[in-house]
Design an enzyme around this catalytic site. Structure first.
Site, PDB file in Angstrom:
ATOM      1  N   LYS A 238     -19.831 -18.053  -0.811  1.00 46.33           N
ATOM      2  CA  LYS A 238     -21.293 -17.984  -0.725  1.00 46.33           C
ATOM      3  C   LYS A 238     -21.964 -17.203  -1.843  1.00 46.33           C
ATOM      4  O   LYS A 238     -21.497 -16.128  -2.224  1.00 46.33           O
ATOM      5  CB  LYS A 238     -21.681 -17.321   0.597  1.00 46.33           C
ATOM      6  CG  LYS A 238     -21.392 -18.183   1.786  1.00 46.33           C
ATOM      7  CD  LYS A 238     -21.831 -17.466   3.037  1.00 46.33           C
ATOM      8  CE  LYS A 238     -21.723 -18.357   4.253  1.00 46.33           C
ATOM      9  NZ  LYS A 238     -21.858 -17.601   5.475  1.00 46.33           N
TER      10      LYS A 238
ATOM     11  N   GLY B 227     -12.102  -9.786  -3.694  1.00 46.24           N
ATOM     12  CA  GLY B 227     -12.301 -11.043  -2.951  1.00 46.24           C
ATOM     13  C   GLY B 227     -10.977 -11.704  -2.681  1.00 46.24           C
ATOM     14  O   GLY B 227      -9.916 -11.103  -2.878  1.00 46.24           O
TER      15      GLY B 227
ATOM     16  N   GLY C 241     -13.164  -4.417  -0.275  1.00 51.31           N
ATOM     17  CA  GLY C 241     -14.553  -3.982  -0.104  1.00 51.31           C
ATOM     18  C   GLY C 241     -14.953  -2.943  -1.133  1.00 51.31           C
ATOM     19  O   GLY C 241     -16.069  -2.964  -1.666  1.00 51.31           O
TER      20      GLY C 241
ATOM     21  N   ARG D 231       0.819  -1.225   0.000  1.00 53.08           N
ATOM     22  CA  ARG D 231       0.000   0.000   0.000  1.00 53.08           C
ATOM     23  C   ARG D 231       0.846   1.266   0.000  1.00 53.08           C
ATOM     24  O   ARG D 231       0.436   2.281  -0.568  1.00 53.08           O
ATOM     25  CB  ARG D 231      -0.940  -0.010   1.205  1.00 53.08           C
ATOM     26  CG  ARG D 231      -2.046  -1.014   0.993  1.00 53.08           C
ATOM     27  CD  ARG D 231      -2.952  -1.097   2.180  1.00 53.08           C
ATOM     28  NE  ARG D 231      -4.118  -1.905   1.842  1.00 53.08           N
ATOM     29  CZ  ARG D 231      -4.963  -2.385   2.737  1.00 53.08           C
ATOM     30  NH1 ARG D 231      -4.762  -2.152   4.023  1.00 53.08           N
ATOM     31  NH2 ARG D 231      -5.999  -3.092   2.358  1.00 53.08           N
TER      32      ARG D 231
HETATM   33  P1  AMP Z   1     -14.651 -14.923  -0.832  1.00 55.95           P
HETATM   34  O1  AMP Z   1     -14.142 -14.122   0.331  1.00 55.95           O
HETATM   35  O2  AMP Z   1     -16.121 -14.827  -1.037  1.00 55.95           O
HETATM   36  O3  AMP Z   1     -13.851 -14.663  -2.077  1.00 55.95           O
HETATM   37  O4  AMP Z   1     -14.488 -16.472  -0.406  1.00 55.95           O
HETATM   38  C1  AMP Z   1     -13.217 -17.024  -0.291  1.00 55.95           C
HETATM   39  C2  AMP Z   1     -13.286 -18.295   0.500  1.00 55.95           C
HETATM   40  O5  AMP Z   1     -14.065 -19.269  -0.165  1.00 55.95           O
HETATM   41  C3  AMP Z   1     -11.898 -18.884   0.650  1.00 55.95           C
HETATM   42  O6  AMP Z   1     -11.522 -18.823   1.992  1.00 55.95           O
HETATM   43  C4  AMP Z   1     -12.061 -20.327   0.168  1.00 55.95           C
HETATM   44  O7  AMP Z   1     -11.428 -21.263   1.013  1.00 55.95           O
HETATM   45  C5  AMP Z   1     -13.577 -20.540   0.215  1.00 55.95           C
HETATM   46  N1  AMP Z   1     -13.999 -21.601  -0.705  1.00 55.95           N
HETATM   47  C6  AMP Z   1     -13.739 -21.739  -2.005  1.00 55.95           C
HETATM   48  N2  AMP Z   1     -14.255 -22.877  -2.487  1.00 55.95           N
HETATM   49  C7  AMP Z   1     -14.866 -23.505  -1.470  1.00 55.95           C
HETATM   50  C8  AMP Z   1     -15.575 -24.745  -1.341  1.00 55.95           C
HETATM   51  N3  AMP Z   1     -15.748 -25.552  -2.377  1.00 55.95           N
HETATM   52  N4  AMP Z   1     -16.058 -25.086  -0.136  1.00 55.95           N
HETATM   53  C9  AMP Z   1     -15.872 -24.255   0.927  1.00 55.95           C
HETATM   54  N5  AMP Z   1     -15.228 -23.074   0.869  1.00 55.95           N
HETATM   55  C10 AMP Z   1     -14.715 -22.704  -0.318  1.00 55.95           C
END
Ligand code: AMP
Length: 396
Positions: A197, A353, A376, A35
């Site tokens: 999710k 993400g 964010g 940063r």
């Molecule tokens: P995000 O912050 O929404 O980008 O989510 C990232 C997180 O999703 C990471 O910590 C990954 O470990 C998790 N993730 C990715 N694929 C899977 C999966 N098939 N089952 C559970 N968690 C997952």
């Protein structure tokens, strides 16, 4: 859009909102200087013009004055990266700052103490913002990481600078990169949405359906879609209250002519652990007691082909549980496919993400066209929101 290039800073004091919210170890050494490095081009240009610089930032989440969160800890790192002496002042408002600013010579750099030592900063307090505004002739916002917050130093302060405010080079580059993906994109455009999710990505999906040709949906989100389509997902992560939503997204995509691609095979594991037993299975037939934790080899070949044909790529969220070695292969392979497409002329943006963490971890960062500095903030831009820090500069 007013940027740094629209101003000559000769004999001007620039007050710059930077994002120096850097990680520190237990001895208060900066462990990741990204940063600080990201703010350097803006600071260099102002100094080269013959201006002087007042830097303001937050660090962590202090409750009132707390030496643990003092920006004094980062002065040595900032000096090293900028190659320039930096004077630190142990407050961000008041007479001590007024005096330091008054005696600021051309070509000098001043760093103010953590803005969040005052609750007024996050409240977006107008009198507090007005006090800060006395410390510079021109306001520059170069803190993309906090551009989605209507805080005193990121947004409210701008009203005190009619016609004398602009984006720094970093913030301008972030805006330019997202525009290259969402508004002035070269087709075909492919978005990869991974992560855990559907619920946290739904607004992004809805907003970008109008702007992309292909959407690859991977990671944990996969299984909500697969279950909604009647597949057996074993113990894979799933949001049962989002099954209808998943079907609606698929319908909407069809209406808009967007091709949605889900993994067709996955690496299934018998526990959520790096040394679980694994097998490659059809995504629609995951046995009971097993869970899908990464995309499988057939899916990766299909994704590679799509990415090879793409001219614009957006990557948000990993394809699997990349933090564990065993389930990182899909995310690495996808990153490599994007790197190859980029080498062949596609524009690739990674942001909003955990995919940013993934590209850094796997050394893929230099192979992407742009890796966003704001998690964010980028996510909110992908959701189609106008960020208050950006609007404040655009409103004259
Ligand atoms: P995000 O912050 O929404 O980008 O989510 C990232 C997180 O999703 C990471 O910590 C990954 O470990 C998790 N993730 C990715 N694929 C899977 C999966 N098939 N089952 C559970 N968690 C997952």
């Amino acid at each position: 859009m007013k940027t740094l290039q629209d101003f000559n800073f000769n004999n001007q004091k620039a007050i710059i909102r930077v994002d120096f919210n850097v990680p520190l170890d237990e001895n208060f050494n900066v462990t990741d200087t990204t940063r600080i490095e990201a703010a350097k081009p803006t600071i260099d240009k102002i100094i080269a013009d013959g201006g002087s610089v007042v830097l303001m930032s937050h660090l962590g989440r202090p409750k009132g004055f707390d030496d643990q969160f003092s920006l004094r800890h980062i002065v040595v790192s900032v000096e090293k990266i900028l190659g320039h002496k930096v004077t630190f002042v142990n407050d961000c408002i008041g007479s001590v700052v007024e005096e330091a600013v008054a005696s600021l010579d051309k070509g000098s750099i001043l760093l103010l103490e953590n803005l969040r030592f005052y609750g007024e900063e996050e409240k977006g307090d107008i009198p507090f913002a007005e006090k800060l505004s006395k410390f510079g002739d021109i306001y520059v916002n170069d803190a993309f990481g906090t551009a989605h917050r209507a805080h005193a130093s990121t947004t409210i302060i701008a009203q005190f600078y009619p016609h004398k405010k602009c984006f720094g080079l970093l913030l301008a580059k972030e805006i330019d990169s997202i525009n290259k993906v969402l508004s002035d994109s070269v087709k075909p455009v492919t978005a990869i949405l991974g992560g855990s999710k559907v619920s946290s990505k739904i607004t992004v999906i809805e907003n970008i359906l109008d702007k992309v040709n292909h959407m690859i949906i991977g990671g944990g989100m996969t299984f909500t879609f697969v279950k909604a389509l009647g597949g057996s997902i074993g113990n894979s992560i799933c949001e049962d209250d989002k099954l209808e939503l998943a079907i609606n997204i698929l319908k909407l995509a069809k209406e808009k002519g967007v091709q949605i691609h889900l993994p067709i095979d996955v690496i299934a594991a018998d526990s959520f652990s790096n040394d679980a037993n694994t097998q490659v299975v059809d995504v629609k037939s995951i046995p009971d007691g097993w869970q899908g934790l990464d995309a499988g080899p057939k899916s990766l070949i299909i994704f590679d082909r799509i990415l090879n044909d793409s001219k614009t790529i957006l990557w948000n969220g990993p394809l699997g549980v990349f933090e564990m070695d065993t389930f990182s292969k899909g995310t690495i392979a996808l990153g490599e496919s994007i790197a190859t497409a980029t080498k062949n002329g596609a524009f690739s943006l990674v942001g909003g993400g955990d995919s940013v963490a993934a590209v850094k971890q796997f050394g893929l960062e230099p192979k992407m066209s742009y890796v966003s500095t704001g998690g964010g903030a980028m996510l909110e831009m992908l959701e189609g929101r106008v960020l208050p820090g950006i609007a404040a500069i655009l409103n004259e």
